[in-house]
Design a protein around this motif. Structure first.
Motif, PDB file in Angstrom:
ATOM      1  N   ILE A 328     -35.258  21.932  12.477  1.00 37.13           N
ATOM      2  CA  ILE A 328     -33.897  21.696  11.946  1.00 37.13           C
ATOM      3  C   ILE A 328     -33.145  20.900  13.016  1.00 37.13           C
ATOM      4  N   PRO A 329     -32.410  19.826  12.628  1.00 37.33           N
ATOM      5  CA  PRO A 329     -31.653  19.094  13.645  1.00 37.33           C
ATOM      6  C   PRO A 329     -30.544  19.967  14.257  1.00 37.33           C
ATOM      7  N   VAL A 330     -30.409  19.869  15.558  1.00 32.73           N
ATOM      8  CA  VAL A 330     -29.408  20.683  16.264  1.00 32.73           C
ATOM      9  C   VAL A 330     -28.503  19.762  17.085  1.00 32.73           C
ATOM     10  N   GLU A 331     -27.197  19.952  16.930  1.00 31.26           N
ATOM     11  CA  GLU A 331     -26.237  19.253  17.800  1.00 31.26           C
ATOM     12  C   GLU A 331     -25.570  20.290  18.695  1.00 31.26           C
ATOM     13  N   VAL A 332     -25.295  19.908  19.928  1.00 33.93           N
ATOM     14  CA  VAL A 332     -24.651  20.838  20.858  1.00 33.93           C
ATOM     15  C   VAL A 332     -23.349  20.201  21.318  1.00 33.93           C
ATOM     16  N   GLU A 333     -22.293  20.974  21.333  1.00 34.64           N
ATOM     17  CA  GLU A 333     -21.004  20.378  21.681  1.00 34.64           C
ATOM     18  C   GLU A 333     -20.127  21.371  22.429  1.00 34.64           C
ATOM     19  N   VAL A 334     -19.332  20.857  23.379  1.00 34.68           N
ATOM     20  CA  VAL A 334     -18.372  21.755  24.035  1.00 34.68           C
ATOM     21  C   VAL A 334     -17.283  22.101  23.015  1.00 34.68           C
ATOM     22  N   ALA A 335     -16.899  23.366  23.017  1.00 37.14           N
ATOM     23  CA  ALA A 335     -15.999  23.864  21.978  1.00 37.14           C
ATOM     24  C   ALA A 335     -14.660  23.131  21.973  1.00 37.14           C
ATOM     25  N   SER A 336     -14.177  22.733  23.157  1.00 34.34           N
ATOM     26  CA  SER A 336     -12.846  22.129  23.206  1.00 34.34           C
ATOM     27  C   SER A 336     -12.829  20.737  22.564  1.00 34.34           C
ATOM     28  N   GLU A 337     -13.988  20.138  22.354  1.00 35.63           N
ATOM     29  CA  GLU A 337     -14.055  18.826  21.705  1.00 35.63           C
ATOM     30  C   GLU A 337     -14.364  18.948  20.215  1.00 35.63           C
ATOM     31  N   PHE A 338     -15.084  19.996  19.875  1.00 37.99           N
ATOM     32  CA  PHE A 338     -15.692  20.131  18.557  1.00 37.99           C
ATOM     33  C   PHE A 338     -14.731  19.870  17.398  1.00 37.99           C
ATOM     34  N   ARG A 339     -13.652  20.659  17.357  1.00 37.63           N
ATOM     35  CA  ARG A 339     -12.846  20.586  16.126  1.00 37.63           C
ATOM     36  C   ARG A 339     -11.938  19.367  16.082  1.00 37.63           C
ATOM     37  N   TYR A 340     -11.776  18.715  17.244  1.00 33.51           N
ATOM     38  CA  TYR A 340     -10.841  17.589  17.261  1.00 33.51           C
ATOM     39  C   TYR A 340     -11.480  16.280  16.820  1.00 33.51           C
ATOM     40  N   ARG A 341     -12.777  16.304  16.549  1.00 37.18           N
ATOM     41  CA  ARG A 341     -13.377  15.023  16.166  1.00 37.18           C
ATOM     42  C   ARG A 341     -13.922  15.096  14.734  1.00 37.18           C
ATOM     43  N   ASP A 342     -13.480  16.077  13.973  1.00 36.39           N
ATOM     44  CA  ASP A 342     -13.811  16.175  12.561  1.00 36.39           C
ATOM     45  C   ASP A 342     -15.330  16.226  12.318  1.00 36.39           C
ATOM     46  N   PRO A 343     -16.018  17.217  12.870  1.00 35.63           N
ATOM     47  CA  PRO A 343     -17.474  17.280  12.702  1.00 35.63           C
ATOM     48  C   PRO A 343     -17.849  17.492  11.232  1.00 35.63           C
ATOM     49  N   VAL A 344     -19.001  16.988  10.863  1.00 36.07           N
ATOM     50  CA  VAL A 344     -19.443  17.091   9.460  1.00 36.07           C
ATOM     51  C   VAL A 344     -20.132  18.437   9.265  1.00 36.07           C
ATOM     52  N   LEU A 345     -19.466  19.314   8.504  1.00 36.46           N
ATOM     53  CA  LEU A 345     -19.954  20.684   8.318  1.00 36.46           C
ATOM     54  C   LEU A 345     -19.851  21.048   6.844  1.00 36.46           C
ATOM     55  N   ASP A 346     -20.752  21.866   6.375  1.00 34.88           N
ATOM     56  CA  ASP A 346     -20.598  22.434   5.032  1.00 34.88           C
ATOM     57  C   ASP A 346     -21.334  23.762   4.969  1.00 34.88           C
ATOM     58  N   ARG A 347     -21.501  24.297   3.775  1.00 36.49           N
ATOM     59  CA  ARG A 347     -22.095  25.628   3.625  1.00 36.49           C
ATOM     60  C   ARG A 347     -23.513  25.713   4.175  1.00 36.49           C
ATOM     61  N   SER A 348     -24.194  24.591   4.241  1.00 37.73           N
ATOM     62  CA  SER A 348     -25.567  24.654   4.733  1.00 37.73           C
ATOM     63  C   SER A 348     -25.662  24.335   6.235  1.00 37.73           C
ATOM     64  N   THR A 349     -24.512  24.357   6.910  1.00 40.89           N
ATOM     65  CA  THR A 349     -24.519  24.184   8.376  1.00 40.89           C
ATOM     66  C   THR A 349     -24.434  25.563   9.018  1.00 40.89           C
ATOM     67  N   LEU A 350     -25.260  25.776  10.022  1.00 35.14           N
ATOM     68  CA  LEU A 350     -25.133  27.001  10.819  1.00 35.14           C
ATOM     69  C   LEU A 350     -24.491  26.623  12.146  1.00 35.14           C
ATOM     70  N   VAL A 351     -23.376  27.259  12.461  1.00 33.95           N
ATOM     71  CA  VAL A 351     -22.731  27.014  13.749  1.00 33.95           C
ATOM     72  C   VAL A 351     -23.000  28.234  14.631  1.00 33.95           C
ATOM     73  N   VAL A 352     -23.703  28.000  15.730  1.00 33.80           N
ATOM     74  CA  VAL A 352     -23.986  29.088  16.671  1.00 33.80           C
ATOM     75  C   VAL A 352     -22.950  28.992  17.782  1.00 33.80           C
ATOM     76  N   VAL A 353     -22.103  30.013  17.906  1.00 36.60           N
ATOM     77  CA  VAL A 353     -21.113  30.016  18.988  1.00 36.60           C
ATOM     78  C   VAL A 353     -21.622  30.965  20.073  1.00 36.60           C
ATOM     79  N   ILE A 354     -21.550  30.510  21.305  1.00 43.10           N
ATOM     80  CA  ILE A 354     -22.057  31.341  22.407  1.00 43.10           C
ATOM     81  C   ILE A 354     -20.897  31.647  23.345  1.00 43.10           C
TER      82      ILE A 354
END
Ligand code: F6R
Length: 620
Positions: A328-354
């Motif tokens: 499965i393709p995995v993207e990794v991002e620092v949380a402080s950037e994530f929501r400010y760049r409008d990431p492409v997410l939907d019901r079939s996206t799994l977001v793993v927060v650590i």
């Protein structure tokens, strides 16, 4: 970010509160303060700097004995770290004392409102408005039991942002009230006494019985009426009760010079405990709390891993494992950037927060953004019942135990292991790995505690090396594949503890520019992958060592037992046990932690509480 303590009961409140603050000081150490109720009024003491400054001030001029008190250890946000800005803050009428963790975002408007009534502010903090507003709301609330809680509800409903507030009132000598939104607070229940704390460490030496406070709730603890929890509208709610399974000793240094050294030594246990009990009755791997179905996990077509700092480095390692095992393709991002760049997410996206703490605001906000976009969220967290796991769809707890040193060590190793488990669970549910393949990897995971323990027995040369590097201006860290995040983590540890400039690079990237900084004697740490299996990767890293050495670098090479290819090019060779390539970060990180700790200690710095940092970063 700040530490909060409250106490109501038969003991001398000041002793209990100071004891709690000592255990919470890791949360912030810009200033500390206490308030006790005595002789019909508030008696306070507060001092800029570490708790020791406050304790000294109290020794010179003690506060009266009392059965009710609150305390605070601060990580400054609004207003510098001065005596004046230290909490508790007392209302203009002298009756209310309040401590606060978080940021009141609409404080400027509220401050103007208070100033319009003639109140003069004594500090530059956002917190002070809460004290003045509480005093006014108390006057407006109906007299009788519950009046202070009613005032707290009224004020909390008006606040925007993140807050835990704990307050006392001179006219209510047996009552404390607290409220929370987006900031942590737990209640300890003893025999005829109650405790409040930012985490259980505040009261663990008195009681293990705890109550979890939910979002937007107010708690009143009263020596006679007991404990009452309501939402901000006043509806009574039953708090979840639990028994803390840490003991007081776990929060002490256990004979080590620093908490960080103790926590490094605990890593074999942390890794073993994180793996414990993961096999379900059907032989499959299990998460701790799952509000997702297997079908939900099968529908996932993309994974994001989102986190900060050291937890981000665990996320980078997760990418290699999850993509390799699940495709499965995995993207990794620092949380402080994530929501400010409008990431492409939907019901079939799994977001793993650590998140070690489960309270990091950047990560929490990223989680909420992911949920708003209907993505599924899985949390990897070390603090049971903290906000991030509570708001996630599934949770995998790392069982690393309390981490007191500000720099993450054992929680990082436990996070990496948890990331492997997430990869294996996804592979298993989706049927991309046979059960025996999953079992074979789990068997390798189970060897890791022993491998980490072995690394720990051979660290004396690393300490010696650390002492010799104490005057370095710059130290570089290189790695490829999973060695790259390890290089980043090694550099981060060094920066935060020893205040030495350090950078981690993907080893192949060096020749594209950074190699220019290498000068005669520049220390360069290289994490070498196993020569077995992926020998192409290994050969490339050995070439990179030669490249930097040819330019004068002093090479510090971390390589597995039996790797003789590196010997001619290593000025210092640190050996680690043989481990499969993907799992190697769990062992190769350990010498880097020891190195950073030793350099910082040699330079005379506080290893557990580095300057400018806080353990739990609850502001964006
Ligand atoms: C570094 C360190 C920080 C944290 C980061 C995230 O040693 O501890 O970089 O990793 O602040 O914190 P958590 O994991 O609590 O979300």
């Amino acid at each position: 970010m700040c530490g909060i303590v409250g106490y109501v009961g038969p003991q001398n409140a000041l002793d209990v509160v100071l004891g709690g603050l000592r255990r919470l000081e890791y949360r912030g150490y810009d200033s500390a303060g206490v308030a006790v109720l005595a002789d019909g009024g508030q008696a306070t003491a507060k001092k800029a700097g570490k708790l020791a400054n406050l304790e000294k001030a109290l020794a010179d001029s003690p506060l009266p004995e009392s059965t009710i008190g609150i305390g605070h250890t601060r990580w400054a946000t609004h207003g510098g770290p001065t005596d004046r800005n230290a909490h508790p803050h007392v209302s203009a009428d002298g009756k209310v004392a309040v401590v606060h963790n978080g940021i009141i975002e609409n404080f400027a408007a509220l401050r103007s409102e208070c100033e319009a009534t003639g109140i003069e502010f004594a500090s530059e903090t956002d917190t002070e408005v809460a004290g003045h507003l509480l005093a006014a709301a108390y006057e407006a609330a109906p007299a009788g039991p519950g009046r202070l809680a009613e005032a707290m509800r009224a004020v909390s409903s008006r606040l925007e942002g993140a807050f835990t507030l704990v307050a006392s009132h001179a006219d209510e000598p047996d009552t404390l009230v607290a409220s929370r939104r987006n900031s942590p607070l737990v209640v300890g229940v003893g025999d005829g006494e109650y405790f409040l704390g930012s985490d259980v460490a505040a009261f663990i030496s008195h009681t293990r019985e705890a109550r979890e406070l939910g979002q937007d709730q107010v708690v009143e603890i009263d020596r006679h009426r007991g404990l009452t929890v309501t939402d901000f509208a006043g509806t009574v709610v039953e708090p979840a009760a639990y028994t803390v399974d840490w003991d007081a000793e776990a929060a002490e240094k256990g004979g080590h010079e620093w908490f960080m050294l103790k926590e490094i030594a605990e890593q074999p246990q942390a890794v073993a405990d994180t793996l414990l009990g993961r096999l379900g009755e059907d032989g499959g791997l299990v998460l701790d709390e799952v509000r997702l179905t297997d079908q939900d996990l099968r529908d996932i077509d993309k994974v994001f891993v989102v986190s900060c700092g050291t937890s981000f480095h665990a996320g980078l390692i997760a990418k290699y494992a999850i993509e390799h095992w699940t495709r499965i393709p995995v993207e990794v991002e620092v949380a402080s950037e994530f929501r400010y760049r409008d990431p492409v997410l939907d019901r079939s996206t799994l977001v793993v927060v650590i998140s070690q703490s489960g309270e990091t605001m950047d990560t929490l906000m990223a989680l909420r953004h992911a949920k708003d976009q209907k993505a599924r969220v899985l949390a990897i967290c070390n603090v049971n019942g903290s906000t991030i796991p509570r708001e996630s769809d599934a949770v995998l707890y790392t069982h690393a135990g309390p981490e007191i040193a500000v720099a993450s060590t054992k929680s990082f190793l436990a996070q990496i292991v948890a990331c492997y488990l997430v990869g294996l669970i996804l592979a298993q549910v989706r049927g991309v790995k046979y059960a025996d393949e999953v079992a074979a990897i789990v068997a390798e995971l189970q060897k890791l505690p022993e491998a980490v323990a072995q690394v720990l027995t051979q660290m004396e040369p690393v300490r010696e090396l650390g002492r010799s590097l104490a005057d370095a201006d710059t130290i570089l860290f290189l790695g490829r594949h999973v060695g790259f995040p390890v290089a980043l983590e090694g550099a981060l540890k060094l920066k935060e503890l020893a205040y030495i400039h350090a950078e981690g690079f993907a080893a192949g990237e060096l020749k594209h520019g950074p190699i220019a900084v290498i000068d005669q004697g520049t220390p360069v740490v290289v994490i070498v992958p196993s020569p077995r299996g992926r020998s192409l990767l290994h050969g490339k890293v050995v070439s990179n060592i030669q490249e930097v050495r040819a330019r004068g670098a002093r090479t510090i090479v971390i390589a597995e037992d039996g790797d003789d290819d590196v010997v001619p090019y290593a000025d210092h060779l640190i050996r680690v046990p043989r481990t499969p390539t993907l799992l190697a970060p769990v062992v190769t990180t350990v010498p880097l932690q020891i190195l950073a700790c030793e350099i910082a200690d040699t330079r005379g710095f506080d290893v557990d509480q580095p300057r400018n940092l806080a353990k739990s970063v609850t502001v964006e």
